[in-house]
Each structure stands twice: as C-alpha cells, then as structure tokens.
Motif scaffolding. Structure first.
Motif, mmCIF file in Angstrom:
data_model
loop_
_atom_site.group_PDB
_atom_site.id
_atom_site.type_symbol
_atom_site.label_atom_id
_atom_site.label_comp_id
_atom_site.label_asym_id
_atom_site.label_seq_id
_atom_site.Cartn_x
_atom_site.Cartn_y
_atom_site.Cartn_z
ATOM 1 N N ALA A 116 0.877 -1.205 -0.008
ATOM 2 C CA ALA A 116 -0.035 -0.092 -0.104
ATOM 3 C C ALA A 116 0.600 1.130 0.172
ATOM 4 O O ALA A 116 1.966 1.305 0.867
ATOM 5 C CB ALA A 116 -0.829 -0.063 1.135
ATOM 6 N N LEU A 117 0.503 2.212 -1.030
ATOM 7 C CA LEU A 117 1.333 3.579 -1.174
ATOM 8 C C LEU A 117 0.089 4.562 -0.657
ATOM 9 O O LEU A 117 -0.449 4.853 -1.650
ATOM 10 C CB LEU A 117 1.940 3.455 -2.398
ATOM 11 N N ILE A 186 -2.633 4.091 -3.665
ATOM 12 C CA ILE A 186 -2.119 3.311 -4.704
ATOM 13 C C ILE A 186 -1.857 1.819 -3.772
ATOM 14 O O ILE A 186 -1.248 1.891 -2.741
ATOM 15 C CB ILE A 186 -0.813 3.644 -5.464
ATOM 16 N N VAL A 187 -2.462 0.702 -4.476
ATOM 17 C CA VAL A 187 -2.177 -0.423 -4.030
ATOM 18 C C VAL A 187 -1.563 -1.445 -5.150
ATOM 19 O O VAL A 187 -2.094 -1.374 -6.233
ATOM 20 C CB VAL A 187 -3.336 -1.331 -3.274
ATOM 21 N N LEU A 188 -0.286 -1.932 -4.803
ATOM 22 C CA LEU A 188 0.229 -3.038 -5.831
ATOM 23 C C LEU A 188 -0.301 -4.341 -5.156
ATOM 24 O O LEU A 188 0.244 -4.617 -3.961
ATOM 25 C CB LEU A 188 1.785 -2.674 -5.847
ATOM 26 N N SER A 189 -0.669 -5.047 -6.249
ATOM 27 C CA SER A 189 -1.020 -6.387 -5.356
ATOM 28 C C SER A 189 -0.905 -7.553 -6.614
ATOM 29 O O SER A 189 -0.882 -7.143 -7.751
ATOM 30 C CB SER A 189 -2.279 -6.529 -5.105
ATOM 31 N N GLY A 190 -0.732 -8.765 -6.156
ATOM 32 C CA GLY A 190 -0.365 -9.848 -7.197
ATOM 33 C C GLY A 190 -0.298 -11.250 -6.565
ATOM 34 O O GLY A 190 -0.172 -11.246 -5.234
ATOM 35 N N SER A 191 -0.192 -12.256 -7.641
ATOM 36 C CA SER A 191 0.055 -13.614 -6.851
ATOM 37 C C SER A 191 0.764 -14.333 -8.089
ATOM 38 O O SER A 191 0.856 -13.941 -9.220
ATOM 39 C CB SER A 191 -1.175 -14.077 -6.565
ATOM 40 N N VAL A 192 1.160 -15.541 -7.789
ATOM 41 C CA VAL A 192 1.520 -16.837 -8.837
ATOM 42 C C VAL A 192 0.267 -16.909 -9.710
ATOM 43 O O VAL A 192 -0.483 -17.443 -9.222
ATOM 44 C CB VAL A 192 2.306 -17.690 -8.210
ATOM 45 N N VAL A 193 0.411 -16.705 -11.179
ATOM 46 C CA VAL A 193 -0.638 -17.091 -11.884
ATOM 47 C C VAL A 193 -0.224 -18.444 -12.776
ATOM 48 O O VAL A 193 -1.378 -19.085 -13.563
ATOM 49 C CB VAL A 193 -1.072 -16.239 -12.898
ATOM 50 N N LYS A 210 -9.737 6.282 -5.016
ATOM 51 C CA LYS A 210 -9.991 7.577 -4.618
ATOM 52 C C LYS A 210 -10.313 7.825 -3.130
ATOM 53 O O LYS A 210 -10.085 8.838 -2.592
ATOM 54 C CB LYS A 210 -10.883 8.331 -5.596
ATOM 55 N N GLY A 211 -10.819 6.670 -2.620
ATOM 56 C CA GLY A 211 -11.269 6.734 -1.231
ATOM 57 C C GLY A 211 -10.196 6.250 -0.324
ATOM 58 O O GLY A 211 -8.977 6.031 -0.750
ATOM 59 N N ASP A 212 -10.719 5.676 0.974
ATOM 60 C CA ASP A 212 -9.794 4.876 1.906
ATOM 61 C C ASP A 212 -9.598 3.780 1.482
ATOM 62 O O ASP A 212 -9.950 3.015 0.624
ATOM 63 C CB ASP A 212 -10.554 5.144 3.286
ATOM 64 N N LEU A 213 -8.297 3.338 2.047
ATOM 65 C CA LEU A 213 -7.629 2.009 1.588
ATOM 66 C C LEU A 213 -8.824 0.911 2.234
ATOM 67 O O LEU A 213 -9.363 1.112 3.261
ATOM 68 C CB LEU A 213 -6.687 1.551 2.320
ATOM 69 N N PRO A 214 -9.151 -0.153 1.657
ATOM 70 C CA PRO A 214 -10.105 -1.230 2.083
ATOM 71 C C PRO A 214 -9.754 -1.711 3.575
ATOM 72 O O PRO A 214 -8.392 -1.843 3.946
ATOM 73 C CB PRO A 214 -10.175 -2.400 1.181
ATOM 74 N N ALA A 215 -10.583 -1.896 4.553
ATOM 75 C CA ALA A 215 -10.172 -2.409 5.784
ATOM 76 C C ALA A 215 -9.068 -3.898 5.551
ATOM 77 O O ALA A 215 -8.501 -4.075 6.383
ATOM 78 C CB ALA A 215 -11.172 -2.914 6.594
ATOM 79 N N GLU A 216 -9.647 -4.714 4.937
ATOM 80 C CA GLU A 216 -8.768 -5.733 4.590
ATOM 81 C C GLU A 216 -8.724 -5.843 3.034
ATOM 82 O O GLU A 216 -9.569 -5.899 2.065
ATOM 83 C CB GLU A 216 -9.498 -6.798 4.842
ATOM 84 N N ILE A 217 -7.407 -5.938 2.490
ATOM 85 C CA ILE A 217 -7.008 -6.016 1.087
ATOM 86 C C ILE A 217 -7.081 -7.536 0.552
ATOM 87 O O ILE A 217 -5.858 -8.052 1.023
ATOM 88 C CB ILE A 217 -5.788 -5.119 0.980
ATOM 89 N N THR A 218 -7.714 -7.499 -0.336
ATOM 90 C CA THR A 218 -7.750 -9.027 -1.072
ATOM 91 C C THR A 218 -7.626 -8.853 -2.401
ATOM 92 O O THR A 218 -7.974 -7.855 -2.922
ATOM 93 C CB THR A 218 -8.729 -10.140 -0.602
ATOM 94 N N GLU A 219 -7.456 -10.119 -3.036
ATOM 95 C CA GLU A 219 -7.669 -9.869 -4.929
ATOM 96 C C GLU A 219 -9.006 -9.434 -5.077
ATOM 97 O O GLU A 219 -9.049 -8.639 -6.194
ATOM 98 C CB GLU A 219 -7.120 -11.349 -5.360
ATOM 99 N N ASP A 220 -10.218 -9.825 -4.524
ATOM 100 C CA ASP A 220 -11.464 -9.529 -4.777
ATOM 101 C C ASP A 220 -11.750 -8.124 -4.448
ATOM 102 O O ASP A 220 -12.727 -7.480 -4.695
ATOM 103 C CB ASP A 220 -12.276 -10.396 -3.919
ATOM 104 N N SER A 221 -11.146 -7.446 -3.290
ATOM 105 C CA SER A 221 -11.586 -6.224 -3.087
ATOM 106 C C SER A 221 -10.854 -5.054 -3.539
ATOM 107 O O SER A 221 -11.371 -3.838 -3.513
ATOM 108 C CB SER A 221 -11.193 -6.121 -1.407
ATOM 109 N N LEU A 222 -10.463 -5.337 -4.659
ATOM 110 C CA LEU A 222 -9.649 -4.426 -5.487
ATOM 111 C C LEU A 222 -10.574 -4.155 -6.757
ATOM 112 O O LEU A 222 -10.299 -5.405 -7.603
ATOM 113 C CB LEU A 222 -8.043 -4.564 -5.789
ATOM 114 N N ALA A 223 -11.015 -3.196 -7.141
ATOM 115 C CA ALA A 223 -12.055 -3.214 -8.329
ATOM 116 C C ALA A 223 -11.310 -3.273 -9.559
ATOM 117 O O ALA A 223 -10.139 -2.572 -9.808
ATOM 118 C CB ALA A 223 -12.968 -2.033 -8.138
#
Length: 524
Positions: A116-117, A186-193, A210-223
């Motif tokens: 998270a940045l 900004i959130v940089l996220s990833g996994s082995v595919v 644009k808003g606040d960071l999600p309380a829990e960041i997962t692959e599904d929580s990032l639009a």
C-alpha cells in the motif's frame, strides 16, 4: 535475483518511512541545537543522508542467517572469502542449504501479497514517488513491483528457500494515467498465476483508489475499473547448494478465472519462445511492407542531411543517444547479498530512457510500457554497469474523428518551408477508453537501453540485457515549463539503424496487440 519487502499483517507489505528524524541529522553540525531555523547550521548533506537511509530500509529487510548473523555486506563479504578459500561457490549468504525439496500444491491465495502506498493520506510518502512534472515517478514504482514479485515468489516456494532468479520482465503496461497522484491511495498487488517445473509467472496490478484503503485488502476487494497498470514477471528457482534448477510447488487454480489466467499464461510462454525464433531480423529479412518503410527512411535521411537548419522536432537516431556508467555498490544488493537488486536496475535503466525521451521531445514524456526483457546475466556487487539508451522508433497518433485517415507527418524548417514528408506507418490507434493515456494526438517514443556488465577481475564485458521502454508525448503539451513539441520524429541513417527501427516497429505491433487483448479480456 530479488529482495523481499518487510511483511505487514498477514500477507500485507508495509510501507516504510524514514526512521531518522530531521533533528537527529542536524546533530551532524556541532553548532546546531536541533531547533535553529538558520540555513547555515543545516548541512545540505542531511537530505542525502535521509534519502539513502529511507531507500535502504524500504528495499532491504536484511534477514539473518541460520546462525543468527545479520546479512550485512561486511559479514557477507567475509563469508564469501572464507568459502572461496575452500574452493566453494557461494550464491547466497542468507541461505546455505535448502530446508525442503518436497513439491506440493499451492493456490493463488497462498502467494497473494500487496504493498500500500497511501499518497492521499500521507504527503511524505507521495513526495518519494513524484517526478518533476508532478506525476508518478515510474522508476520508483518499478523497484516496488520487482520487490513485491520477489516476495510473492518466496511465499509460493516456501517452505523451501531457493535462490530466486529474475528470468524476465514479460510486460509492464500503463492502462491509464494518474495525473494527480495526491488524490489516490495506490495498492500494488499480485500472485503466482502459472508454474512450470522450476519457473513461475507472477501477475501484478496497480490499483488507484480515490477513497480510503479497504479494511482488508484481498484480490477480490480491488475493483478492476480502478486498475491503471499491469505487470508480469517470470522467475526461476535455483538450489543454492548444487546451483541447478529447483522444483517449485505446483499452482492449483480453484475457479474459472484462475484456470483461464493459467492457460493464458501457459499459451503466452509458448508463443513467446516461438516469436523469439520466428521474428528475429537476424534470421528473418524485412517483409515487403518493411522494405518500403526502410526506403522511405533512406529518402528522408538524405533530405535531412542536406539541410543546414534542421526542424527542432526531427532528430537523427545517433543524436538521441544517452549513456551512463555506474559502479555497483552493496547498498543496492539483493537479499542474497552478492548481486544487485533487479528493481534497482530497472529503475536506473528507466531513468536513463526517460532522459533520452525527454531530451528528444523537449517535453515531460509519460511512461506507456516496458516490453519483454530477459536478464541475460546477473550484475554483481563491485562490477561496473554501462548503460546505453537510444530512441529507436517513433510513431504518430492522429485525431481521425473528423478527418480522413492520415499517416504522414509534414515537418517544417524554422523559416516555414516544408522540409520533408515522413510516413511512419503507425500501428497503434487512438484509444476510445475514457481516461486512457493514448486518447489524444501525439507521439509514441520507443527507447532501447542496452546494459553491459564489466567485472574488475576480467577484461570481458557481458551483456546483461536490453530494456525497451515506450513513452507518449502529447502533441500539444501544455506544461508551463515547456513548449509544444508537436509530432516528434527519429530518422535512422545507416542500414543497421534502420534494422533497429524495424525491430522496434515489430515490438510496437506486439504492444498494440497486447493492449487490445488486455482490454478485451478485462473489459476495460
């Protein structure tokens, strides 16, 4: 080879800030009590000290060895000298043996990690990532992408502790620009595919919230609609004892999307090898269309050579060259201590490519993509790195909404007389996507950065690889500090330069196809 970042809670990665307060640094000056505002008591070196300490802490979560020794450079240097005296080759100071070689199965969730940045929430963090134009400084992001990819790779290979080698950066592509970075977190996220026997493909995306960071960041929580950058890396695992490849855990896709991503990556790897052999101009001559382009460039170069006053937005390829030579210091080593961190190399090559593109266009260029890059040789600490950047291709994006299709640019001299017409045969179309970077007329500038490694113990110089960066410059750039660049054009003059141009044009075609596939698959 890569270095991991410090873990946060769970799979998160923590953004680190300078831990050395400004008032402590002021103690470097014996007359400064830490409260004075007198500029004469505040040495300029304080800023450098803070920055270097920040970079070291952010990029080097220095691990300890099995014996509990910190992996400092002095300890690593002493250990290497000890091992060499015994006739042994040491790849990693941190890992002297493999905990386990048993191969199991892991899911994408097992390797998921993020960084998270919080630019919107913390101006001091944003200040480390801003460039001179007030936009996102991509070289800094590249360091984080590579470090995050390494973290993901180690999560997937655990409990084994192999030496992870960067085989290639398959693509980094900017979907849309972030002009006001302070408005976003900004959130940089990833996994082995995808996994092979000893290799892994890792997909990373950058999300602007644009808003606040999600309380829990997962692959599904990032639009998906908030994604502005995608990146793909390939890593290979090596046994630190035998120096041979080491089998990694197999990836187990759990749903339709994961299976589609797995098959797409598998197909991409096969196509990459086929394309490398079939499209090389070393073995495959230019096509009829490409031969016509070469002839057009030859005619244009002849016209250009006759002019006493050349247009300001036209330049010979040889005149776009920029060089840099650096000594590789231990502060930028990877987690295994003896080689330079791959993300640092990406950052340095990007900065040089940016210089070449900016000098060529007389504008602030915007990053578009980093094409497939293979690391041919590692860069040891204590070696000399030579970097050579050249603008190898330009293509012009036109506004065709109200005009017939146009591919020719007319350049004029300072007195207004027509110099020559140049048809670059562009392969990209203006994007219709809202907020897309390539949605206005301008020039795509491709810069090739060749890297050569020189080790002090040998006269031999080895190629470490070539980095291909593409930038975009708006035809009517309106930054107050620069003029209007118009359409900028590079003209090769020799046959070897023209072959470089045609090779670059083929890469531009691949990039355009990749962008179209990406939008189609992700419905962007």
């Amino acid at each position: 080879m890569l270095r991991s970042l410090r873990p946060r809670s769970g799979t998160a990665l923590k953004t680190l800030k300078p831990s050395m307060p400004q008032q402590r640094v002021r103690m470097l000056h014996h007359k400064d009590d830490g409260k004075s505002t007198d500029a004469s008591t505040q040495p300029d070196a304080a800023a450098t000290t803070l920055t270097d300490k920040y970079e070291h802490k952010r990029l080097s979560n220095v691990p300890k060895t099995a014996k509990g020794y910190e992996a400092t450079w002095l300890n690593a240097l002493a250990e290497r000298q000890k091992q060499l005296a015994q006739g042994k080759i040491i790849d990693s100071y941190v890992y002297s043996s493999v905990k386990s070689t048993e191969v199991g199965e892991k899911t994408r969730k097992d390797s998921f990690a993020y960084l998270a940045l919080p630019f919107r929430e913390d101006a001091s963090v944003a200040d480390f990532y801003v460039n001179a134009a007030g936009r996102l400084r991509m070289g800094q992001i590249f360091q984080d992408l590579d470090a995050l990819a390494g973290r993901i790779a180690y999560r997937h290979t655990s409990p084994a502790q192999p030496v992870i080698v960067t085989a290639s950066v398959d693509r980094i592509y900017l979907l849309k620009s972030i002009d006001f970075m302070a408005d976003y977190n900004i959130v940089l996220s990833g996994s082995v595919v995808w996994t092979g026997r000893s290799s892994m493909e890792i997909a990373i995306k950058a999300t602007a919230i644009k808003g606040d960071l999600p309380a829990e960041i997962t692959e599904d929580s990032l639009a998906a609609e908030d994604t502005f950058l995608t990146a793909s890396f390939t890593f290979v695992a090596r046994n630190p004892e035998t120096h041979k490849s080491l089998a990694v855990n197999k990836l187990l896709p759990l749903n339709e999307k994961e299976w589609m991503d797995f098959r797409r990556a598998e197909s991409h790897n096969a196509a990459k090898k086929l394309r490398a052999s079939n499209e090389s101009l070393d073995t495959n001559p230019p096509t009829g269309e490409e031969s016509k382009i070469i002839h057009n460039m030859w005619v244009a170069s002849k016209e250009l050579s006759k002019l006493s006053h050349k247009p300001p937005n036209v330049m010979s390829m040889k005149d776009t060259n920029a060089k840099s030579t650096m000594f590789m210091q231990p502060q930028y080593r990877n987690r295994h201590s003896y080689m330079i961190f791959g993300g640092y190399l990406m950052r340095q090559t990007f900065e040089l490519a940016y210089c070449a593109a900016a000098s060529f266009s007389h504008a602030f260029p915007r990053f578009v993509s980093l094409d497939s890059t293979h690391f041919k040789a590692p860069v040891p600490v204590g070696s000399i790195l030579h970097m050579d950047a050249t603008v190898v291709h330009t293509e012009h994006l036109f506004d065709r909404s109200s005009k017939p299709k146009v591919t020719t640019v007319t350049h004029k001299s300072a007195d207004g007389n027509t110099v020559f017409h140049f048809d670059s045969s562009p392969v990209n179309e203006l994007s219709t996507q809202k907020g897309a970077l390539l949605s206005k007329p301008g020039t795509l500038i491709q810069v090739k950065v060749d890297t050569i490694v020189q080790e002090l113990a040998s006269e031999k110089k080895n190629s470490s690889g070539s980095f291909i960066y593409s930038f975009y410059v708006h035809r009517d750039a309106d930054e107050k500090t620069i003029g209007k660049p118009g359409y900028t054009t590079v003209i090769p003059e020799t046959y070897s330069e023209m072959i470089e141009y045609i090779s670059a044009r083929r890469r531009a075609i691949d990039t355009a196809a990749y962008a179209n596939t990406l939008r189609r698959n992700n419905k962007l």
